[in-house]
Design an enzyme around this catalytic site. Structure first.
Site, short mmCIF file in Angstrom:
data_model
loop_
_atom_site.label_atom_id
_atom_site.label_comp_id
_atom_site.label_asym_id
_atom_site.label_seq_id
_atom_site.Cartn_x
_atom_site.Cartn_y
_atom_site.Cartn_z
N ARG A 94 2.44 -1.03 10.69
CA ARG A 94 2.47 -1.93 9.70
C ARG A 94 3.67 -2.66 9.71
O ARG A 94 4.85 -2.12 10.17
CB ARG A 94 2.25 -1.27 8.43
N THR A 386 -8.57 -9.63 7.84
CA THR A 386 -8.28 -8.34 8.65
C THR A 386 -9.34 -8.28 9.76
O THR A 386 -10.44 -9.25 9.63
CB THR A 386 -8.11 -7.24 7.58
N THR A 404 -4.09 -6.78 11.16
CA THR A 404 -4.33 -7.92 10.07
C THR A 404 -3.02 -8.79 10.21
O THR A 404 -2.05 -8.38 10.61
CB THR A 404 -4.61 -7.42 8.62
N SER A 458 -4.57 -1.89 2.45
CA SER A 458 -5.55 -1.20 1.98
C SER A 458 -6.69 -0.83 2.96
O SER A 458 -7.75 -0.16 3.00
CB SER A 458 -6.70 -2.11 1.06
N GLY A 478 -11.09 -7.15 4.36
CA GLY A 478 -11.45 -7.36 3.17
C GLY A 478 -10.60 -7.23 1.94
O GLY A 478 -10.99 -7.07 0.71
N GLY A 479 -9.39 -6.85 2.12
CA GLY A 479 -8.41 -6.79 1.18
C GLY A 479 -8.41 -5.62 0.52
O GLY A 479 -8.69 -4.57 1.14
#
Length: 577
Positions: A94, A386, A404, A458, A478-479
């Site tokens: 991340r 993403t 993403t 997420s 999809g957030g």
């Protein structure tokens, strides 16, 4: 072959005709958003590479062929099952907040939100993709690093024919509806590639006309960047010529990422989160992803109910699933963040006893979301672009990889001279501290901006094992809808016994604590179901499509690998043997 995404809802139960089956493979399979990238991964498996090798190569290829989300300038997560060790491992790559970032950097002097900062190089976190792919390969890959990157180099340098979907997407970013070139005009519309000269140079057709399906997209700067990474390894991105170009662009455009940010970035191997459901072992990504905990917590709550007896579209089933989602997302907002900054008791949050306490508050009526909070709720959601890929190799190893740029094309800004887009992941922090609203703005303390901190995600790459062997590999873009999309795929397979194709095609729902509303995918749910849900106190709304869950489902009897591309988008593909 290309499988077309759904244009219209075919029935109340499925998004596509149930007669169309998943593709079956006997040896190995890769499923991703884009056909050229899936073929790259398949070729790596044919060359004797393992699932990690194939995932790395596919991810680099997606950085070329799926620029809206595939990336070098973003970040993500890997969940991998290593069959010979009987072990699930996870990798966190991340992005991190630059050292120069501040908690209130998205606010003006009066505390007003500044949405313009969500585009351009200032919006980017320190990218993690190259380090993350490198760490996974270093630990568990088998083929030489360069062999995994060079196919992406070839795609970038030689080009590939764009699909209808990519042509439309690029044109929407580069042109007005009438095909005229567009520039940022202050009209209040969102930023686009057209607003950044380096992005226009990278993605504009050489003759300046709109893209058409079949046109060849070549990206020479990106090819050069990938060539350097192939030759010198992942560290080149963070300390070599590419790093120099990133820092120069930041200094020229007011971005925050420094040489120190790049050189100090580390990908991390972390323990997975784990729970059981109906006797299956379900593994997900732990913090700073919230997805694994959210999915496992929802499954722990739902295990006490016989959902199959009521059916997947009954009001009783949807009520119970919604209440589980509501509580899991409340925990997400109040308990989960970067574990290097916040103590996240993952083992507690994924325990059955913790789920028992939450489930005790579920009744026959909808629980108002505000009743779960002990702080006021006032009366900027995550992006949806993403991408996810799933791999199973011939030795039974598996990889679920989700990464993403945040919104489609991330910050919209290409780093000059590199050919790659920078993420706009800083928007995944809680940007307005102390303000949580009924519209979905979250301002709780754990996920506020801090220098060097990884923003909450997420993303929910997930692997399910049955008796120590892979049963299911899935994930989605999809957030905030991602965990709930994954939850539905898992339930469709393990609880409702749907076929592989039905499990991915079936309608989905979403609830994220706030806004306090059930989102129903499609518009043809049974009228009796929607009426009863409203009678129970639920608010409903519709969305056309939810998620893009490229999934592999293994038949426990025959061992066949069902590569199930999610046909909600146009160019996804399963590729294997």
């Amino acid at each position: 072959m290309l499988l077309l995404a759904l244009v219209a809802i075919a029935s109340s139960r499925l998004l596509v005709a149930p007669t169309s089956q998943a593709e079956e493979f006997r040896r190995h399979v890769v499923v991703s958003q884009e056909e050229h990238a899936s073929d790259v991964g398949r070729d790596v498996l044919r060359q004797g590479g393992n699932a990690i090798d194939a995932a790395v190569a596919t991810a680099f290829a997606l950085a070329v062929t799926h620029p809206a989300a595939g990336n070098l300038g973003g970040g993500g997560f890997i969940v991998a099952f290593l069959a010979d060790r009987g072990e699930v491992v996870t990798f966190d790559f991340r992005e991190r907040a630059p050292l120069a970032s501040t908690e209130r950097m998205y606010l003006d002097d009066e505390g007003k939100f500044l949405p313009r900062h969500r585009a351009g190089l200032r919006a980017g976190g320190v990218p993690g993709t190259v380090k993350g792919l490198g760490l996974a390969h270093e630990r568990f890959g088998t083929l030489p690093w360069a062999d995994l990157v060079l196919p992406a180099v070839a795609l970038a340098r030689d080009g590939f024919p764009v699909s209808n979907t990519l042509a439309r997407s690029l044109n929407s970013q580069l042109f007005d509806d009438d095909g005229a070139s567009d520039a940022l005009d202050g009209s209040g519309r969102g930023a686009r590639l057209a607003d950044f000269p380096a992005s226009v140079r990278a993605f504009r057709k050489p003759d300046g006309t709109p893209w058409q399906a079949g046109d060849i997209l070549r990206q020479p700067d990106l090819a050069d960047t990938l060539s350097r990474i192939a030759e010198h390894g992942p560290d080149e991105f963070y300390g070599g010529r590419t790093a120099e170009l990133i820092v120069a662009a930041m200094q020229a455009e007011g971005g925050l990422i420094s040489r120190e940010d790049l050189e100090s970035y580390r990908a991390v191997q972390r323990p997975p989160v784990h729970a059981t459901f109906r006797g299956y072992d379900v593994y997900g990504m732990g913090p700073p992803s919230s997805g694994g905990i959210v999915v496992l917590l929802a499954l722990n709550i739902l295990e006490r109910y016989d959902l199959a007896a009521d059916g997947p579209e009954s009001a009783e089933t949807l009520h119970r699933i919604t209440e589980a989602m509501r509580r899991a997302f409340f925990v997400r907002a109040t308990r989960i963040a970067d574990p290097d900054f916040i103590d996240v008791p993952a083992d507690v949050l994924t325990s059955q006893s913790f789920a028992d306490d939450l489930a005790a508050s579920i009744g026959p009526k909808a629980t108002p979301s505000q009743d779960l909070a002990d702080f006021p709720i006032a009366g900027l959601a995550e992006g949806s672009d993403t991408t996810h890929l799933s791999v199973v190799d011939g030795s039974g190893n598996a990889v679920a990889l989700t990464y993403t740029l945040e919104q489609g094309y991330g910050s919209k800004a290409v780093v000059a001279g590199t050919g790659f887009l920078l993420n706009n992941e800083m928007g995944d922090f809680n940007l307005v501290p102390g303000v949580t609203s009924a519209s979905g703005l979250i301002g709780t303390p754990p996920n506020r901006i801090a220098p060097g901190k990884r923003m909450l995600s997420s993303m929910s790459p997930t692997i399910v094992l049955e008796d120590g062997r892979v049963r299911l590999v899935t994930g989605s873009p999809g957030g905030r809808t991602i965990p709930n999309t994954v939850l539905w795929v898992v339930l469709n397979v393990l609880e409702f016994g749907r076929s592989p194709r039905e499990a991915v095609d079936a309608l989905r729902t979403h609830h994220a604590w706030f806004p306090d509303v059930i989102t129903l995918e499609g518009r043809r749910w049974p009228e009796e179901t929607t009426r009863e849900l409203r009678d129970r106190g639920h608010r409903l709304r519709s969305t056309e499509l939810q998620g893009d869950a490229h999934t592999i489902i293994v038949d426990p009897v025959t061992g066949l690998l069902h590569g199930v591309n999610d046909r909600r988008r146009h160019t996804s593909r399963a590729s294997g043997d």
